[in-house]
Design a protein around this motif. Structure first.
Motif, PDB file in Angstrom:
ATOM      1  N   GLU A   4       0.836  -1.207   0.000  1.00  0.00           N
ATOM      2  CA  GLU A   4       0.000   0.000   0.000  1.00  0.00           C
ATOM      3  C   GLU A   4       0.869   1.255   0.000  1.00  0.00           C
ATOM      4  N   ALA A   5       2.051   1.179   0.611  1.00  0.00           N
ATOM      5  CA  ALA A   5       2.970   2.318   0.629  1.00  0.00           C
ATOM      6  C   ALA A   5       3.544   2.605  -0.750  1.00  0.00           C
ATOM      7  N   ILE A   6       3.394   1.658  -1.672  1.00  0.00           N
ATOM      8  CA  ILE A   6       3.783   1.881  -3.066  1.00  0.00           C
ATOM      9  C   ILE A   6       2.572   2.325  -3.871  1.00  0.00           C
ATOM     10  N   VAL A   7       1.452   1.636  -3.665  1.00  0.00           N
ATOM     11  CA  VAL A   7       0.265   1.861  -4.487  1.00  0.00           C
ATOM     12  C   VAL A   7      -0.396   3.210  -4.200  1.00  0.00           C
ATOM     13  N   ARG A   8      -0.668   3.499  -2.918  1.00  0.00           N
ATOM     14  CA  ARG A   8      -1.480   4.669  -2.596  1.00  0.00           C
ATOM     15  C   ARG A   8      -0.815   5.993  -3.032  1.00  0.00           C
ATOM     16  N   PRO A   9       0.480   6.219  -2.768  1.00  0.00           N
ATOM     17  CA  PRO A   9       1.079   7.462  -3.254  1.00  0.00           C
ATOM     18  C   PRO A   9       1.031   7.583  -4.779  1.00  0.00           C
ATOM     19  N   ALA A  10       1.201   6.448  -5.478  1.00  0.00           N
ATOM     20  CA  ALA A  10       1.142   6.479  -6.944  1.00  0.00           C
ATOM     21  C   ALA A  10      -0.244   6.880  -7.417  1.00  0.00           C
ATOM     22  N   VAL A  11      -1.286   6.334  -6.786  1.00  0.00           N
ATOM     23  CA  VAL A  11      -2.654   6.688  -7.158  1.00  0.00           C
ATOM     24  C   VAL A  11      -2.914   8.158  -6.872  1.00  0.00           C
ATOM     25  N   GLU A  12      -2.495   8.619  -5.721  1.00  0.00           N
ATOM     26  CA  GLU A  12      -2.708  10.028  -5.367  1.00  0.00           C
ATOM     27  C   GLU A  12      -1.991  10.947  -6.347  1.00  0.00           C
ATOM     28  N   LEU A  13      -0.778  10.566  -6.755  1.00  0.00           N
ATOM     29  CA  LEU A  13      -0.030  11.382  -7.708  1.00  0.00           C
ATOM     30  C   LEU A  13      -0.713  11.380  -9.068  1.00  0.00           C
ATOM     31  N   ALA A  14      -1.158  10.210  -9.519  1.00  0.00           N
ATOM     32  CA  ALA A  14      -1.810  10.116 -10.827  1.00  0.00           C
ATOM     33  C   ALA A  14      -3.060  10.979 -10.888  1.00  0.00           C
ATOM     34  N   GLU A  15      -3.747  11.106  -9.762  1.00  0.00           N
ATOM     35  CA  GLU A  15      -4.992  11.861  -9.742  1.00  0.00           C
ATOM     36  C   GLU A  15      -4.774  13.372  -9.705  1.00  0.00           C
ATOM     37  N   THR A  16      -3.512  13.804  -9.634  1.00  0.00           N
ATOM     38  CA  THR A  16      -3.241  15.239  -9.700  1.00  0.00           C
ATOM     39  C   THR A  16      -3.306  15.754 -11.129  1.00  0.00           C
ATOM     40  N   GLY A  17      -3.252  14.851 -12.115  1.00  0.00           N
ATOM     41  CA  GLY A  17      -3.338  15.284 -13.506  1.00  0.00           C
ATOM     42  C   GLY A  17      -2.302  14.632 -14.396  1.00  0.00           C
ATOM     43  N   ALA A  40      -5.599   6.489 -14.753  1.00  0.00           N
ATOM     44  CA  ALA A  40      -5.647   7.947 -14.840  1.00  0.00           C
ATOM     45  C   ALA A  40      -5.912   8.399 -16.269  1.00  0.00           C
ATOM     46  N   ARG A  41      -5.272   7.729 -17.222  1.00  0.00           N
ATOM     47  CA  ARG A  41      -5.467   8.071 -18.636  1.00  0.00           C
ATOM     48  C   ARG A  41      -6.921   7.817 -19.046  1.00  0.00           C
ATOM     49  N   ALA A  42      -7.489   6.684 -18.606  1.00  0.00           N
ATOM     50  CA  ALA A  42      -8.872   6.359 -18.957  1.00  0.00           C
ATOM     51  C   ALA A  42      -9.838   7.381 -18.374  1.00  0.00           C
ATOM     52  N   GLN A  43      -9.542   7.876 -17.186  1.00  0.00           N
ATOM     53  CA  GLN A  43     -10.422   8.851 -16.553  1.00  0.00           C
ATOM     54  C   GLN A  43     -10.381  10.206 -17.249  1.00  0.00           C
ATOM     55  N   GLN A  44      -9.291  10.468 -17.957  1.00  0.00           N
ATOM     56  CA  GLN A  44      -9.118  11.768 -18.588  1.00  0.00           C
ATOM     57  C   GLN A  44      -9.551  11.784 -20.052  1.00  0.00           C
ATOM     58  N   THR A  45      -9.873  10.604 -20.606  1.00  0.00           N
ATOM     59  CA  THR A  45     -10.257  10.553 -22.009  1.00  0.00           C
ATOM     60  C   THR A  45     -11.720  10.909 -22.181  1.00  0.00           C
ATOM     61  N   GLU A  46     -12.070  11.430 -23.341  1.00  0.00           N
ATOM     62  CA  GLU A  46     -13.453  11.791 -23.618  1.00  0.00           C
ATOM     63  C   GLU A  46     -14.273  10.576 -24.041  1.00  0.00           C
TER      64      GLU A  46
END
Length: 208
Positions: free
Chosen positions: A87-100, A171-177
């Protein structure tokens, strides 16, 4: 001067993520940064590796802080519990990806570099180490089942690549139209990805 360096770093992050760190054209980086001088990268940074270090330093403080916080929690858990370490690897990566896009591109780049770690310039390796992630991996190595060194290293590389690519793809999928498959809410996504990574880390060793 500062604006030019910033533009080059932002352009490099996009280009390195899309084309690969080693394959990306520095001329393309310069073009994307809006610079007419084809030697702008070498003028401001001196080399591809120095530019790469500047790209990595964009999010070093955030990752080091978050991974450090979660690592302390993981260290307080039982010695055979892999989930809080991963989780110490996954959660920071997810949080970073969600910044844009910048965060997503960063994860793609790190995923590339992890697979080439032994061949990287020492300054690039130092920039990676500064994120704090290697302390997390040291604890993960302690808690993983016994494996021969080659298989152990292979699993760590595959786990890392799997996590970073999965997070970046989400993150890419969430940002696509164009809507694709339904995405899990963030917390459920994190927990599912941690569980899958635990499965990879604890899979029975192969005999050949």
């Amino acid at each position: 001067m500062g604006d030019t360096r910033t533009a080059l770093v932002e352009a490099a992050a996009r280009t390195f993520a899309e084309d690969g760190v080693q394959n990306a054209s520095l001329v393309e980086v310069t073009r994307r940064a809006g610079q007419r001088n084809r030697g702008a990268v070498h003028y401001h940074f001196g080399s591809r590796d120095a530019l790469l270090v500047a790209v990595l330093e964009q999010h070093t403080a955030f990752l080091a802080t978050r991974e450090g916080e979660l690592l302390e929690i993981a260290r307080s858990t039982p010695a055979d519990d892999l989930a809080p370490v991963l989780e110490a690897i996954v959660r920071p990566a997810v949080e970073l990806a969600e910044t844009g896009p910048s965060g997503r591109d960063y994860l793609v780049i790190v995923g590339q570099l992890v697979e080439e770690y032994d061949r990287l310039d020492p300054t690039v390796r130092a920039a990676l180490t500064a994120t704090g992630g290697y302390d997390v991996y040291a604890l993960l190595a302690e808690r993983m089942p016994p494996l021969d060194e080659t298989l152990h290293n292979e699993r760590l590389a595959l786990i890392t690549g799997f996590i970073l690519r999965t997070v970046a793809d989400r993150a890419r999928a969430q940002q696509t139209e164009t809507p694709g498959r339904a995405q899990l809410p963030t917390e459920r996504f994190v927990r599912n990805l941690v569980a899958m990574a635990v499965g990879m880390a604890t899979a029975p060793p192969i005999d050949v």
